[in-house]
Design a protein around this motif. Structure first.
Motif, PDB file in Angstrom:
ATOM      1  N   GLY A   1      30.624   9.530  36.589  1.00 59.69           N
ATOM      2  CA  GLY A   1      31.309   8.243  36.778  1.00 59.69           C
ATOM      3  C   GLY A   1      32.741   8.418  37.240  1.00 59.69           C
ATOM      4  N   LEU A   2      33.620   7.597  36.712  1.00 53.12           N
ATOM      5  CA  LEU A   2      35.028   7.639  37.117  1.00 53.12           C
ATOM      6  C   LEU A   2      35.785   8.789  36.473  1.00 53.12           C
ATOM      7  CD1 LEU A   2      35.749   3.806  37.054  1.00 53.12           C
ATOM      8  CD2 LEU A   2      36.092   5.307  39.029  1.00 53.12           C
ATOM      9  N   TYR A   3      35.119   9.530  35.592  1.00 48.64           N
ATOM     10  CA  TYR A   3      35.812  10.566  34.833  1.00 48.64           C
ATOM     11  C   TYR A   3      35.832  11.940  35.502  1.00 48.64           C
ATOM     12  CZ  TYR A   3      36.680   7.840  30.610  1.00 48.64           C
ATOM     13  OH  TYR A   3      37.163   6.932  29.699  1.00 48.64           O
ATOM     14  N   THR A   4      35.179  12.106  36.655  1.00 49.25           N
ATOM     15  CA  THR A   4      35.092  13.454  37.233  1.00 49.25           C
ATOM     16  C   THR A   4      36.399  13.919  37.853  1.00 49.25           C
ATOM     17  OG1 THR A   4      34.431  12.648  39.402  1.00 49.25           O
ATOM     18  CG2 THR A   4      32.650  13.142  37.843  1.00 49.25           C
TER      19      THR A   4
ATOM     20  N   ILE B   1      42.742   6.672  45.553  1.00 49.43           N
ATOM     21  CA  ILE B   1      41.292   6.475  45.486  1.00 49.43           C
ATOM     22  C   ILE B   1      40.749   7.202  44.268  1.00 49.43           C
ATOM     23  CG2 ILE B   1      39.084   6.940  46.646  1.00 49.43           C
ATOM     24  CD1 ILE B   1      40.615   6.699  49.311  1.00 49.43           C
ATOM     25  N   GLN B   2      39.957   6.500  43.479  1.00 46.46           N
ATOM     26  CA  GLN B   2      39.332   7.114  42.301  1.00 46.46           C
ATOM     27  C   GLN B   2      37.845   6.814  42.404  1.00 46.46           C
ATOM     28  OE1 GLN B   2      41.944   7.863  39.526  1.00 46.46           O
ATOM     29  NE2 GLN B   2      40.431   9.396  38.954  1.00 46.46           N
ATOM     30  N   GLU B   3      37.074   7.847  42.650  1.00 46.13           N
ATOM     31  CA  GLU B   3      35.661   7.612  42.954  1.00 46.13           C
ATOM     32  C   GLU B   3      34.758   7.759  41.731  1.00 46.13           C
ATOM     33  OE1 GLU B   3      35.488   9.194  47.541  1.00 46.13           O
ATOM     34  OE2 GLU B   3      35.913  10.586  45.911  1.00 46.13           O
ATOM     35  N   SER B   4      33.751   6.917  41.678  1.00 39.37           N
ATOM     36  CA  SER B   4      32.760   7.010  40.614  1.00 39.37           C
ATOM     37  C   SER B   4      31.594   7.843  41.129  1.00 39.37           C
ATOM     38  CB  SER B   4      32.284   5.610  40.229  1.00 39.37           C
ATOM     39  OG  SER B   4      31.209   5.703  39.335  1.00 39.37           O
ATOM     40  N   VAL B   5      31.348   8.944  40.428  1.00 38.48           N
ATOM     41  CA  VAL B   5      30.296   9.874  40.851  1.00 38.48           C
ATOM     42  C   VAL B   5      29.047   9.634  39.999  1.00 38.48           C
ATOM     43  CG1 VAL B   5      29.661  12.315  40.984  1.00 38.48           C
ATOM     44  CG2 VAL B   5      31.994  11.589  41.561  1.00 38.48           C
TER      45      VAL B   5
ATOM     46  N   SER C   1      23.565  -1.425  30.460  1.00 39.20           N
ATOM     47  CA  SER C   1      24.745  -2.248  30.687  1.00 39.20           C
ATOM     48  C   SER C   1      25.424  -1.742  31.952  1.00 39.20           C
ATOM     49  CB  SER C   1      25.685  -2.138  29.479  1.00 39.20           C
ATOM     50  OG  SER C   1      26.809  -2.958  29.676  1.00 39.20           O
ATOM     51  N   GLY C   2      25.575  -2.611  32.946  1.00 42.46           N
ATOM     52  CA  GLY C   2      26.124  -2.179  34.230  1.00 42.46           C
ATOM     53  C   GLY C   2      26.849  -3.285  34.948  1.00 42.46           C
TER      54      GLY C   2
ATOM     55  N   ASN D   1      30.050   6.181  32.113  1.00 43.30           N
ATOM     56  CA  ASN D   1      31.147   6.755  31.348  1.00 43.30           C
ATOM     57  C   ASN D   1      32.277   5.750  31.066  1.00 43.30           C
ATOM     58  OD1 ASN D   1      32.672   8.769  30.136  1.00 43.30           O
ATOM     59  ND2 ASN D   1      32.411  10.243  31.781  1.00 43.30           N
ATOM     60  N   MET D   2      32.763   5.099  32.120  1.00 43.10           N
ATOM     61  CA  MET D   2      33.893   4.180  31.957  1.00 43.10           C
ATOM     62  C   MET D   2      33.512   2.934  31.154  1.00 43.10           C
ATOM     63  SD  MET D   2      37.117   3.944  33.301  1.00 43.10           S
ATOM     64  CE  MET D   2      37.552   3.839  31.603  1.00 43.10           C
ATOM     65  N   PHE D   3      32.373   2.339  31.491  1.00 41.12           N
ATOM     66  CA  PHE D   3      31.955   1.149  30.744  1.00 41.12           C
ATOM     67  C   PHE D   3      31.693   1.511  29.281  1.00 41.12           C
ATOM     68  CE2 PHE D   3      30.058  -1.000  34.792  1.00 41.12           C
ATOM     69  CZ  PHE D   3      31.339  -1.298  35.219  1.00 41.12           C
ATOM     70  N   GLY D   4      31.129   2.697  29.092  1.00 46.57           N
ATOM     71  CA  GLY D   4      30.855   3.143  27.725  1.00 46.57           C
ATOM     72  C   GLY D   4      32.141   3.333  26.941  1.00 46.57           C
TER      73      GLY D   4
END
Ligand code: IPM
Ligand code: MN
Length: 352
Positions: free
Chosen positions: A135-138, A154-158, A187-188, A243-246
């Motif tokens: 997700g956004l945490y990589t 830019i912050q990419e969600s992987v 949840s998305g 990851n981020m939503f969690g």
């Protein structure tokens, strides 16, 4: 006698204080259930970083990798710029040890601790399965023209099929094993994140249909999820999300179960070193005052034993936590428990 090695990272702020109480309770439990627990303490955190300029040596990662479990207090130091320790220690361990699940139970132990009107323990009992490696945490992304008026950030969600799939499979298996409503909610944000959550949603239904026909599949947008957490938390059994939503929804989850004083989580690599922690931070303003609530760290110890397969011992800790919280604590918040940190540890240790 079964014997287990446990790596311990007290970390920053109140981390060492709560970990001490968690170990007190683990030891009392081990005695009762005839287990031998061997602790290996690691000095990591802000103080060490300020002293050595190194957050986490490679050699320590290599050592930690060999443990079945790690008990972590907290990471975060007021004199270290935000991000350095979080990324350098906590996120690095989550990623390098492939702890691809962040398991966060949300369970209310007494109606008194819930800020929601008329919600009782039977209404708040669900688990969030947070993807923990993508997700956004990589850290994928970057700057262009940094510091100029044309700056671009830019912050990419992987989201990889492999990463999403192993998280979903864990969540389905967990829902089956938990054996309650047998309902898994994804949840998305399929209405906006039309690439990332397209993958999540397709994989969710494909895997569910093929391999988990006994599990009911449900979907909620993440914004609506926060609404239901407040209005109808009883609708949830297990939730799976990125990851981020969690990260975000589990802070709300922690509040409806009574706050950071009680919320614990596990960073899980089902085949490797898993790390258990109270989900709150290092709480610098309460450090060294013997007022922080150690129950979250004690519950992290419970999850750790459960992960090791010591189900009965884990259950004994939870039962003791519930009894102490209900019968002895005025409040779950730091400084308002009616007991000190060490007293809470003593009470739980005497109750297991
Ligand atoms: C958590 C924390 C971490 C996260 C921070 C400290 C990096 O908020 O464990 O929820 O964002 O995952
Ligand atoms: Mn968080």
């Amino acid at each position: 006698m079964k014997s287990y090695s446990i790596a311990v990272i007290g970390g920053d702020g109140t981390g060492p204080e709560v970990v001490r109480e968690s170990i007190k309770v683990l030891d009392a439990t081990a005695k009762k259930f005839n287990l031998k627990l061997n602790y290996h303490h690691y000095d990591l955190g802000g103080e060490r970083y300020l002293r050595t300029k190194e957050a986490l040596p490679d050699s320590v990662v290599a050592e930690l990798r060999k443990f079945p479990v790690i008990l972590l207090g907290a990471i975060g130091h007021p004199e270290v710029k935000p991000g350095i320790l979080e990324k350098g220690i906590l996120l690095r361990l989550r990623f390098e040890l492939e702890q691809y699940i962040n398991l966060r139970p949300v369970k209310l132990y007494d109606a008194r601790f819930c800020p929601l009107k008329d919600k009782k323990p039977e209404d708040i009992d669900f688990v969030v399965v947070r993807e923990n490696n993508e997700g956004l945490y990589t850290g994928a992304g970057g700057f262009v023209y940094k510091g100029t008026p044309n700056e671009v950030a830019i912050q990419e969600s992987v989201n990889t099929r492999r990463g999403v799939e192993r998280c979903l499979r864990f969540a389905f298996d967990f829902t089956r094993k938990r054996n309650r409503a047998k309902k898994l909610t994804l949840s998305g944000k399929t209405n906006v994140l039309t690439y990332a959550f397209d993958l999540w949603e397709r994989a969710f239904h494909e895997i569910g249909q093929k391999d988990y026909p006994d599990i009911k599949r449900d979907y909620a947008h993440v914004d609506a999820t926060t609404m239901w957490f407040v209005k109808n938390p009883e609708w949830f059994d297990v939730i799976v999300t990125d990851n981020m939503f969690g990260d975000i929804i589990t802070d709300l989850g922690a509040m409806i179960q009574g706050g950071m004083g009680i919320a614990a989580g596990g960073n899980i690599n089902p085949e490797g070193a898993s790390m258990f922690e109270p989900i709150g931070g290092s709480a610098p303003k309460y450090t060294g005052q013997n007022v922080i609530n150690p129950l979250a760290a004690i519950c992290a110890g419970q999850m750790l034993l459960d992960f090791l397969g010591e189900t009965q011992a884990a259950q004994a800790i939870e039962t003791a936590v519930i009894k102490v919280a209900r019968e002895k604590l005025k409040n779950l918040a730091a400084g308002r428990m009616g007991c000190s940190t060490t007293q809470v540890g003593d009470l739980v240790a005497a109750t297991v």
